[in-house]
Scaffold this motif. Structure first.
Motif, PDB file in Angstrom:
ATOM      1  N   ALA A 198       0.794  -1.240   0.000  1.00  0.00           N
ATOM      2  CA  ALA A 198       0.000   0.000   0.000  1.00  0.00           C
ATOM      3  C   ALA A 198       0.822   1.284   0.000  1.00  0.00           C
ATOM      4  O   ALA A 198       0.322   2.333  -0.416  1.00  0.00           O
ATOM      5  N   ASP A 199       2.085   1.231   0.432  1.00  0.00           N
ATOM      6  CA  ASP A 199       2.827   2.485   0.630  1.00  0.00           C
ATOM      7  C   ASP A 199       3.368   3.105  -0.659  1.00  0.00           C
ATOM      8  O   ASP A 199       3.670   4.293  -0.692  1.00  0.00           O
ATOM      9  N   ASP A 200       3.504   2.289  -1.719  1.00  0.00           N
ATOM     10  CA  ASP A 200       4.096   2.815  -2.954  1.00  0.00           C
ATOM     11  C   ASP A 200       3.018   3.132  -3.979  1.00  0.00           C
ATOM     12  O   ASP A 200       2.096   2.336  -4.166  1.00  0.00           O
ATOM     13  N   PRO A 201       3.150   4.270  -4.669  1.00  0.00           N
ATOM     14  CA  PRO A 201       2.194   4.559  -5.746  1.00  0.00           C
ATOM     15  C   PRO A 201       2.212   3.412  -6.762  1.00  0.00           C
ATOM     16  O   PRO A 201       3.278   2.867  -7.060  1.00  0.00           O
ATOM     17  N   LEU A 202       1.035   3.062  -7.251  1.00  0.00           N
ATOM     18  CA  LEU A 202       0.913   1.898  -8.145  1.00  0.00           C
ATOM     19  C   LEU A 202       0.323   2.348  -9.478  1.00  0.00           C
ATOM     20  O   LEU A 202      -0.699   3.039  -9.508  1.00  0.00           O
ATOM     21  N   LEU A 210      -8.471  -6.932  -2.737  1.00  0.00           N
ATOM     22  CA  LEU A 210      -7.133  -6.375  -2.998  1.00  0.00           C
ATOM     23  C   LEU A 210      -7.250  -5.012  -3.678  1.00  0.00           C
ATOM     24  O   LEU A 210      -6.571  -4.045  -3.318  1.00  0.00           O
ATOM     25  N   THR A 211      -8.154  -4.930  -4.642  1.00  0.00           N
ATOM     26  CA  THR A 211      -8.339  -3.663  -5.363  1.00  0.00           C
ATOM     27  C   THR A 211      -8.807  -2.559  -4.417  1.00  0.00           C
ATOM     28  O   THR A 211      -8.263  -1.442  -4.431  1.00  0.00           O
ATOM     29  N   GLU A 212      -9.812  -2.867  -3.609  1.00  0.00           N
ATOM     30  CA  GLU A 212     -10.333  -1.842  -2.685  1.00  0.00           C
ATOM     31  C   GLU A 212      -9.210  -1.330  -1.776  1.00  0.00           C
ATOM     32  O   GLU A 212      -9.087  -0.128  -1.544  1.00  0.00           O
ATOM     33  N   LEU A 213      -8.397  -2.277  -1.281  1.00  0.00           N
ATOM     34  CA  LEU A 213      -7.355  -1.881  -0.323  1.00  0.00           C
ATOM     35  C   LEU A 213      -6.202  -1.140  -1.007  1.00  0.00           C
ATOM     36  O   LEU A 213      -5.483  -0.388  -0.342  1.00  0.00           O
ATOM     37  N   LEU A 214      -6.046  -1.347  -2.312  1.00  0.00           N
ATOM     38  CA  LEU A 214      -4.949  -0.666  -3.022  1.00  0.00           C
ATOM     39  C   LEU A 214      -5.407   0.598  -3.751  1.00  0.00           C
ATOM     40  O   LEU A 214      -4.603   1.246  -4.429  1.00  0.00           O
ATOM     41  N   LEU A 215      -6.676   0.974  -3.596  1.00  0.00           N
ATOM     42  CA  LEU A 215      -7.144   2.177  -4.307  1.00  0.00           C
ATOM     43  C   LEU A 215      -6.340   3.429  -3.958  1.00  0.00           C
ATOM     44  O   LEU A 215      -6.007   4.208  -4.858  1.00  0.00           O
ATOM     45  N   PRO A 216      -5.992   3.649  -2.684  1.00  0.00           N
ATOM     46  CA  PRO A 216      -5.171   4.831  -2.405  1.00  0.00           C
ATOM     47  C   PRO A 216      -3.843   4.799  -3.165  1.00  0.00           C
ATOM     48  O   PRO A 216      -3.401   5.827  -3.697  1.00  0.00           O
ATOM     49  N   ALA A 217      -3.204   3.619  -3.257  1.00  0.00           N
ATOM     50  CA  ALA A 217      -1.931   3.503  -3.988  1.00  0.00           C
ATOM     51  C   ALA A 217      -2.152   3.748  -5.484  1.00  0.00           C
ATOM     52  O   ALA A 217      -1.327   4.380  -6.156  1.00  0.00           O
ATOM     53  N   LEU A 218      -3.280   3.260  -6.009  1.00  0.00           N
ATOM     54  CA  LEU A 218      -3.581   3.461  -7.431  1.00  0.00           C
ATOM     55  C   LEU A 218      -3.886   4.931  -7.715  1.00  0.00           C
ATOM     56  O   LEU A 218      -3.500   5.472  -8.752  1.00  0.00           O
ATOM     57  N   LYS A 219      -4.564   5.580  -6.773  1.00  0.00           N
ATOM     58  CA  LYS A 219      -4.850   7.016  -6.965  1.00  0.00           C
ATOM     59  C   LYS A 219      -3.549   7.815  -6.874  1.00  0.00           C
ATOM     60  O   LYS A 219      -3.348   8.769  -7.623  1.00  0.00           O
ATOM     61  N   ALA A 220      -2.649   7.395  -5.994  1.00  0.00           N
ATOM     62  CA  ALA A 220      -1.346   8.077  -5.884  1.00  0.00           C
ATOM     63  C   ALA A 220      -0.529   7.863  -7.161  1.00  0.00           C
ATOM     64  O   ALA A 220       0.320   8.693  -7.491  1.00  0.00           O
ATOM     65  N   GLY A 221      -0.768   6.769  -7.864  1.00  0.00           N
ATOM     66  CA  GLY A 221      -0.008   6.469  -9.085  1.00  0.00           C
ATOM     67  C   GLY A 221      -0.713   6.926 -10.359  1.00  0.00           C
ATOM     68  O   GLY A 221      -0.235   6.667 -11.456  1.00  0.00           O
ATOM     69  N   ALA A 222      -1.855   7.590 -10.230  1.00  0.00           N
ATOM     70  CA  ALA A 222      -2.656   7.968 -11.407  1.00  0.00           C
ATOM     71  C   ALA A 222      -1.879   8.910 -12.343  1.00  0.00           C
ATOM     72  O   ALA A 222      -1.089   9.714 -11.864  1.00  0.00           O
TER      73      ALA A 222
END
Ligand SMILES: NC(=O)c1ccc[n+]([C@@H]2O[C@H](COP(=O)([O-])OP(=O)(O)OC[C@H]3O[C@@H](n4cnc5c(N)ncnc54)[C@H](OP(=O)(O)O)[C@@H]3O)[C@@H](O)[C@H]2O)c1
Length: 296
Positions: free
Chosen positions: A76-80, A114-126
């Motif tokens: 979760a800590d790294d932008p994805l 997994l997707t729900e929990l990684l949404l912040p990382a995905l938004k950070a990587g947008a």
């Protein structure tokens, strides 16, 4: 910005070929699987594509929602930039995982969570992309989602298809929900390939309904033909969904086995199906209130 990708079930079969394709497209790739030796071999192959971007293996059994939560906490800590929910499984005999029917857990609840929990990382990587691997088996699914288990007898292929249909309906629903956030959502249909999954399951007549069992020699031949291809070809739709610039700014698109955009299977577009799947997902794989959950 560094382009990062996570591929679940990425140490073998279609997932490993997807990971290799993403490495070739310039991504730093993390693959997820259960077996660490297999993970190490996959990392060696993926890292060889471009040694300046070494791959990483993270161990998790994606049939366990507890392990999905632990996996998400590690990632979760790294932008994805790209999440490929490639995990999928068909169970010849009715099986439960922590009290919940296994096809629904592995093919829907696990990637959903997994997707729900990684949404912040995905938004950070947008701008970022979620790619959910679907299957032609959605066409043989019972379209009833009152409970995790459909009514009637257990037939592994049909229950697998129903869980994939739930995930496809969720994919389109999520695409609507995330529209405008910079996170695009795609489904990718690999068509068919000879892999562990197909080699170990499509030989058993018990996986199809009694009506189809009467036609088993024909059905088996059809399975053999449709899964005779290579995993590298079957990975193309996922790689295209994850990387094709022609998809920039688009969302809710299904990439078919020919690696081209297709209209989604109609049953997956029914808002009642999406609502029923959402209810089951929230009940069986609750997302903590502090996460970027489905209610926002
Ligand atoms: N093959 C086809 O013809 C076909 C057709 C339509 C759709 N699909 C879909 O395409 C995707 C990939 O299919 P595939 O045929 O490549 O599957 P596969 O042969 O089962 O994939 C093997 C990979 O999955 C990993 N894996 C299996 N179960 C896992 C679990 N519980 N947790 C973590 N990793 C797990 C394995 O690693 P470990 O054993 O080390 O865990 C390995 O990396 C699936 O979603 C499948 O439903 C496949």
């Amino acid at each position: 910005m560094r382009k990062t990708a996570v591929v679940t079930a990425g140490t073998g079969g279609i997932g490993l070929e997807t990971a290799l394709g993403l490495a070739a497209a310039g991504f730093s790739v993390t693959v997820v699987g259960r077996d660490p030796d297999r993970g190490a071999r996959a990392v060696e192959r993926i890292s060889a594509v471009d040694p300046s971007r070494p791959a990483r293996f993270v161990q998790a059994d994606l049939g366990s929602l507890g392990q999905v939560r632990a996996l998400a906490a590690r990632l979760a800590d790294d932008p994805l930039t790209v999440l490929v929910n490639n995990v999928g499984a068909m169970f010849p005999r009715q099986t439960e995982l922590n009290g919940v029917e296994a096809s629904f857990v592995v093919n829907h609840l696990s990637p959903y969570l997994l997707t729900e929990l990684l949404l912040p990382a995905l938004k950070a990587g947008a701008p970022s992309r979620i790619v959910n691997v679907t299957s032609g088996a959605v066409g043989v699914a019972k379209r009833v989602f009152d409970s995790v288990e459909p009514p009637g007898g257990y037939y592994g292929f049909h229950w697998y298809g129903r869980a994939k249909l739930a995930h496809l309906a969720h994919t389109l629903d999520l695409a609507r929900r995330l529209d405008g956030t910079g996170v695009s959502v795609f489904a990718a249909d690999p068509g068919g390939a000879a892999t562990e999954m197909t080699d170990n399951t499509l030989t058993d007549p018990a996986i199809v309904s009694p009506a189809l069992r009467l036609l088993w020699p024909l059905v088996r031949r059809r399975f053999e033909r449709s899964t005779s291809g290579s995993a590298s070809v079957a990975a193309r739709p996922s790689i295209v969904a994850a990387t094709d610039p022609a998809l920039d700014g688009r969302t809710g698109v299904v990439i078919g086995a020919d690696a081209q955009p297709h209209a989604p299977f109609r049953a997956a577009t029914d808002p009642r199906t999406a609502a029923a799947v959402r209810r089951l997902s929230e009940q069986y794989a609750p997302v903590p209130a502090h996460a970027d959950g489905p209610s926002d």
